[in-house]
Design an enzyme around this catalytic site. Structure first.
Site, PDB file in Angstrom:
ATOM      1  N   LYS A  25       0.990  -1.214   0.024  1.00  0.00           N
ATOM      2  CA  LYS A  25       0.010  -0.245  -0.179  1.00  0.00           C
ATOM      3  C   LYS A  25       0.939   1.225   0.058  1.00  0.00           C
ATOM      4  O   LYS A  25       0.550   2.139  -0.691  1.00  0.00           O
ATOM      5  CB  LYS A  25      -1.103   0.299   1.352  1.00  0.00           C
ATOM      6  CG  LYS A  25      -1.508   1.517   1.462  1.00  0.00           C
ATOM      7  CD  LYS A  25      -2.272   1.143   2.695  1.00  0.00           C
ATOM      8  CE  LYS A  25      -1.634   1.548   4.016  1.00  0.00           C
ATOM      9  NZ  LYS A  25      -1.495   2.904   4.261  1.00  0.00           N
ATOM     10  N   ASN A  26       1.698   1.190   0.931  1.00  0.00           N
ATOM     11  CA  ASN A  26       2.800   2.557   1.193  1.00  0.00           C
ATOM     12  C   ASN A  26       3.660   2.646   0.099  1.00  0.00           C
ATOM     13  O   ASN A  26       4.581   3.727  -0.100  1.00  0.00           O
ATOM     14  CB  ASN A  26       3.250   2.437   2.531  1.00  0.00           C
ATOM     15  CG  ASN A  26       2.315   2.520   3.474  1.00  0.00           C
ATOM     16  OD1 ASN A  26       0.991   2.844   3.222  1.00  0.00           O
ATOM     17  ND2 ASN A  26       2.615   2.299   4.675  1.00  0.00           N
ATOM     18  N   CYS A 120      -4.674  12.155  12.081  1.00  0.00           N
ATOM     19  CA  CYS A 120      -5.418  11.315  12.326  1.00  0.00           C
ATOM     20  C   CYS A 120      -5.492  10.935  13.592  1.00  0.00           C
ATOM     21  O   CYS A 120      -4.913  11.391  14.631  1.00  0.00           O
ATOM     22  CB  CYS A 120      -5.273   9.989  11.335  1.00  0.00           C
ATOM     23  SG  CYS A 120      -3.585   9.526  11.638  1.00  0.00           S
ATOM     24  N   ARG A 125       0.337  14.338  12.642  1.00  0.00           N
ATOM     25  CA  ARG A 125       0.826  14.469  11.356  1.00  0.00           C
ATOM     26  C   ARG A 125       0.907  15.531  10.555  1.00  0.00           C
ATOM     27  O   ARG A 125       0.322  15.907   9.424  1.00  0.00           O
ATOM     28  CB  ARG A 125      -0.466  13.540  10.197  1.00  0.00           C
ATOM     29  CG  ARG A 125      -0.759  12.275  10.931  1.00  0.00           C
ATOM     30  CD  ARG A 125       0.149  11.156  11.107  1.00  0.00           C
ATOM     31  NE  ARG A 125       0.530  10.610  10.022  1.00  0.00           N
ATOM     32  CZ  ARG A 125      -0.034   9.490   9.447  1.00  0.00           C
ATOM     33  NH1 ARG A 125      -1.057   9.036  10.081  1.00  0.00           N
ATOM     34  NH2 ARG A 125       0.544   9.036   8.267  1.00  0.00           N
ATOM     35  N   ASP A 311       4.435   0.709  11.990  1.00  0.00           N
ATOM     36  CA  ASP A 311       3.297  -0.110  11.518  1.00  0.00           C
ATOM     37  C   ASP A 311       2.918  -1.538  11.925  1.00  0.00           C
ATOM     38  O   ASP A 311       2.109  -2.150  11.509  1.00  0.00           O
ATOM     39  CB  ASP A 311       3.334  -0.031  10.099  1.00  0.00           C
ATOM     40  CG  ASP A 311       3.101   1.389   9.515  1.00  0.00           C
ATOM     41  OD1 ASP A 311       3.396   1.648   8.269  1.00  0.00           O
ATOM     42  OD2 ASP A 311       2.875   2.358  10.216  1.00  0.00           O
ATOM     43  N   ARG A 403      -8.691  -0.452   4.546  1.00  0.00           N
ATOM     44  CA  ARG A 403      -7.893   0.536   3.762  1.00  0.00           C
ATOM     45  C   ARG A 403      -6.307  -0.134   3.386  1.00  0.00           C
ATOM     46  O   ARG A 403      -5.710   0.165   2.671  1.00  0.00           O
ATOM     47  CB  ARG A 403      -7.602   1.660   4.765  1.00  0.00           C
ATOM     48  CG  ARG A 403      -8.821   2.407   5.069  1.00  0.00           C
ATOM     49  CD  ARG A 403      -8.462   3.728   5.993  1.00  0.00           C
ATOM     50  NE  ARG A 403      -7.355   4.561   5.067  1.00  0.00           N
ATOM     51  CZ  ARG A 403      -7.058   5.918   5.296  1.00  0.00           C
ATOM     52  NH1 ARG A 403      -7.578   6.311   6.371  1.00  0.00           N
ATOM     53  NH2 ARG A 403      -6.258   6.293   4.965  1.00  0.00           N
TER      54      ARG A 403
END
Ligand code: EPZ
Length: 426
Positions: A25-26, A120, A125, A311, A403
């Site tokens: 994803k990243n 978030c 952030r 993560d 997500r």
């Protein structure tokens, strides 16, 4: 009444079998943003089917790019007709990672407008390092309440930029802005994540001149234009780590396919330290994980790459709640990334936190409960806890999980888990 989906999980013994990891994803998100720089057709393979990818595709389409699926994991993108430099506010709200289209828009059009990406759950952030980089390249950023206008009247010019923190997003945004700037840009204290290297290799295939990606010093020599290319997204190291930990936590034996051990060296080291067996077959991008006894405690400090990845912090904490002994975790990357603690405690975990430190006293077993996913990786941690808890666990707010984890229910079911996605009245 609106409906909402929840995950219903009952422990069903050790996970066994094989799971194939999707594209990262990243890496997919910044590389999709980088397609804005291309003036010819781009093909991306290994694109994961995720909500966040869908949002980034919507952003590209809003800007004027043509994006179509060739198959469920391949995209054809043509950004030759970008017709606006403003990213849609509602999409920025949905996904703050959309902010990485700023660099490409600046590079190509010398201007970019958007809404300040909100914080978030895991932290404020901020984007100060992104703006510091853009300003160093000759742009002026005006933040007016929640609107951001970035303009470079005389175009972008290369410069030296020192990042106070090796921010992944800021490094990506500055690299992309610098690819078409006049002259040379040097980024000091750059992020070194594998996703930075993947972005740089993608841009290089389009004609960018980038050296040092994966080290703290990245040099970019501006070029006139970037063409098209075909690129396969690297495997998702965080998804791989999540399934490796789930296998170990359930006392199972799992073959992880499409996983690069060198991208998650700290996670593998910690798994071995607490008593799991991990075998890498590098030439095949395969990792075997096995644990047939209760795992031990350990201490973890999250750090920018190549340190232990933030993560994977929540998922490793879930595993440590049922390990033998006392463990400690220090979260140094985000200021508020312990929201999973309260939810795990509802399942019988014994965790005390003070600031960015958590102490976990391993218990024999957890019990099922109704819990809430507070962010993407916290959601994954709660699913893992549900796999070993006595009794039923119901996880809500699973849009967070959608997500970053594609086909989670199918993949876990394939490994023997008892997990269902159920629609209930909200
Ligand atoms: C990327 O976020 C990832 N997201 C995150 O993954 C990941 O946790 C993070 O990198 C760290 O590895 C994507 O790639 C889409 P940062 P990013 O800028 O780029 C501070 C997930 O679960 N900072 O490296 O936003 C910031 O506050 C997500 O997949 C500034 O102070 O992370 C934070 O404390 C969650 N000023 C730290 O740096 C800035 O201008 C790390 O942020 C930028 C960042």
């Amino acid at each position: 009444m609106a409906n909402k989906d929840i995950l219903v999980i009952n422990s069903n013994g050790p996970l066994r079998g094989e799971v194939k990891i999707d594209g990262a994803k990243n890496s997919a998100l910044p590389i999709l943003a980088a397609c804005v720089l291309g003036t010819e057709e781009i093909i991306l393979d290994g694109v994961p089917e995720l909500k966040d990818v869908e949002i980034m595709i919507e952003v590209l389409k809003h800007l004027g790019s043509k994006v179509e699926y060739i198959d469920e994991n391949s995209l054809r993108i043509d950004s030759s007709n970008i017709n606006t430099c403003e990213t849609p506010y509602e999409l920025m709200d949905k996904m703050r990672a959309s902010f990485v289209v700023m660099g490409p828009l600046l590079a190509r059009f010398s201007k970019a407008y958007t809404k300040a990406p909100g914080g978030c759950n895991i932290g404020a952030r901020p984007i100060d390092l992104h703006l510091k980089g853009f300003n160093a390249l000759g742009a002026t950023s005006i933040v007016d309440y929640d609107q951001i206008s970035i303009e470079a009247k005389d175009g972008l010019k290369g410069n030296e930029i020192y990042l106070d923190f090796p921010s992944v997003g800021a490094t990506q945004n500055i690299i992309m802005a610098a690819t078409l700037a006049e002259g040379e840009t040097v980024i000091e204290n750059a992020a070194k994540e594998p996703e930075i290297v993947d972005l740089a290799s993608f841009l290089s295939k389009m004609g960018a001149k980038i050296k040092g990606a994966g080290t703290s010093t990245i040099t970019i020599e501006g070029v006139e234009k970037l063409t098209g290319t075909r690129h396969t997204i690297i495997p998702d190291r965080i998804e791989a780590a999540t399934y490796m930990l789930a296998a170990a936590m359930t006392g199972g034996e799992v073959k992880i396919v499409n996983a690069i051990g060198s991208h998650i060296r700290p996670v593998i080291a910690k798994l071995i330290e607490i008593g799991a067996e991990v075998e890498e077959v590098e030439e095949d991008d395969v990792i075997y994980v096995k644990a047939d006894h209760r795992l031990k405690s350990t201490n973890i400090q999250t750090l920018p790459y190549p340190g232990f990845p933030t993560d994977v912090q929540a998922q490793f904490m879930a595993l440590l709640t049922v390990s033998e002994g006392e463990s400690r975790i220090q979260e140094t990357v985000f200021e508020n990334r312990f929201m999973h603690v309260e939810e795990l405690s509802k399942m019988g975990a014994v965790i005390a936190t003070s600031g960015n430190r958590a102490t976990i006293a391993g218990v024999e077993s957890l019990h099922g409960a109704d819990v809430r996913a507070t962010d993407l990786r916290a959601g994954a941690a709660l699913v893992m806890a549900g796999l070993v808890a006595k009794g039923e666990t119901r996880v809500s707010d699973i849009y967070h999980i959608d997500r970053g984890y594609s086909h989670l229910v199918e993949k876990l079911t394939e490994l023997g888990a008892d997990i269902k996605r159920v629609t209930i009245e909200a």
